[in-house]
Enzyme design. Structure first.
Site, mmCIF file in Angstrom:
data_model
loop_
_atom_site.group_PDB
_atom_site.id
_atom_site.type_symbol
_atom_site.label_atom_id
_atom_site.label_comp_id
_atom_site.label_asym_id
_atom_site.label_seq_id
_atom_site.Cartn_x
_atom_site.Cartn_y
_atom_site.Cartn_z
ATOM 1 N N HIS A 175 26.391 -12.582 -36.184
ATOM 2 C CA HIS A 175 26.123 -11.793 -37.396
ATOM 3 C C HIS A 175 26.069 -10.292 -37.098
ATOM 4 O O HIS A 175 25.605 -9.887 -36.031
ATOM 5 C CB HIS A 175 24.738 -12.138 -37.966
ATOM 6 N N CYS A 200 18.037 -16.597 -39.031
ATOM 7 C CA CYS A 200 18.851 -15.881 -38.035
ATOM 8 C C CYS A 200 18.939 -14.376 -38.291
ATOM 9 O O CYS A 200 18.782 -13.559 -37.382
ATOM 10 C CB CYS A 200 20.254 -16.490 -37.994
#
Ligand code: A2P
Length: 333
Positions: free
Chosen positions: A244, A130
């Site tokens: 994130h 990710c």
């Protein structure tokens, strides 16, 4: 007419698997049949696709017969076991685990960066980590313009990347702390995550570099076809649920002004620039969660390196960082 495809989702009861099913529906992927798969623990539970309840099955040798596309997000060991079975049955596996990413026979793909690698697959295509996906999505268009020489990334990674149990843990620990009690549960992480920061994602090697840090180095090089690119960084788990953030510093071969970088990123596929810091406009996880874009802001001259820029990159780790990237690969197949 668009070709219809039968699609299996292995890990259908997990955070990423559910998001995969949701995104197949949202993007109107031409699914003729959806088969949700998980471990025997969840067999018999229901997944919902296009308003219909579909029974989750335990993955088996027969699961992948007549399946065109198998989206996997059930962890590395499950993937090592079942991806070859699915590929041998004639399915194309798009795997979200780290099991196959560095295999030379397996393309590692971010559609905005290296779609040309997809046709080289031999039945398995890997979805990158990710943190790597959002970093390379922002770096690639700048590389095309000015040539990357060195990249340093510090990550601020939400707990959703660890899975369902971690999300529950953060919620319970936060409630415990707010009640004024001590947190005892450290089952998921080595320490309390609520109101804390853990510079520890994956195991450390003899030099003290973590697995997540190596993923960022090796996967960035493979995706961008830059085997000699210098990459360093620190990966940190932060107590937010989803999405994130990354502080990215990139040094280039050629001069690249922050203004020109902003222009390039504004016209890049999949990127949204939010950059007016004096008006407090910059990307934030509370806005990025649930969205598809990679958000970039705080684009500025790096104050310590020549020909270098620093920027702040935010993206939903369950969507572009996992499920969306996988479905985009499926769309290109
Ligand atoms: P299950 O619900 O049966 O445990 P998350 O990362 O959000 O925790 O989700 C992990 C996903 O991977 C879940 O769907 C989980 O299914 C699935 N999974 C975990 N281990 C296996 C396994 N050995 N075989 C098949 N699916 C697995």
């Amino acid at each position: 007419m668009e070709k219809m495809r039968s699609v299996a989702v292995l890990g259908a009861t997990g955070l990423v698997g559910r998001e995969m099913i949701k995104i197949l529906e949202e993007r109107d992927y031409p699914v003729s049949r959806l088969l949700p798969l998980a471990s025997p623990r969840s067999a018999g539970t229901k997944a919902v696709f296009r308003g219909e309840e579909i029974t989750v099955e335990a993955v088996s040798e027969d699961s992948f017969k007549n399946i065109d596309i198998a989206l996997f997000s059930a962890g590395g060991s499950t993937s090592r076991k079942w991806a070859p079975v699915a590929a041998d049955s004639g399915s194309v596996v798009i795997d979200n685990s780290s099991a196959w990413r560095m295999d030379p026979d397996v393309p590692l793909v971010v559609p905005e960066v290296n779609p040309e690698d997809i046709p080289r697959h031999k039945g398995i295509i890997a979805n990158p980590n990710c943190s790597t996906i959002q970093a390379v999505a922002a770096l690639w268009p700048l590389h095309v313009e000015a040539g990357l020489r060195y990249v340093n990334i510090s990550t601020y990674q939400s707990v959703a990347g660890t899975g369902m149990k971690a999300v529950k843990t953060l919620k319970e620990q936060a409630e415990t702390v707010l009640r004024g009690e001590a947190v005892r549960d450290d089952e998921v992480y080595p320490h309390q995550i609520a109101f804390n920061l853990l510079p520890h994602i994956g195991a450390f090697d003899d030099e003290g570099i973590s697995e997540e840090e190596w993923k960022m180095v090796n996967e960035s090089r493979k995706i961008m076809h830059l085997p000699g690119l210098k990459v360093s960084g620190t990966t940190v788990r932060v107590p937010i649920f989803r999405c994130h953030g990354e502080s990215v510093t990139a040094q280039f071969e050629k001069d690249l002004s922050p203004e020109r970088a902003g222009e390039i990123l504004r016209s890049a596929q999949g990127i949204t620039v939010e950059d007016d810091p004096r008006k407090a406009i910059y990307p934030m996880p509370i806005n990025g969660a649930g969205k598809d874009a990679v958000y970039v802001g705080r684009i500025r001259r790096d104050t310590g390196l020549d020909n270098a820029l620093s920027m702040w990159v935010v993206s939903d780790n369950l969507r572009k960082g996992a499920a969306l990237n996988a479905v985009q690969i499926a769309e290109l197949l």
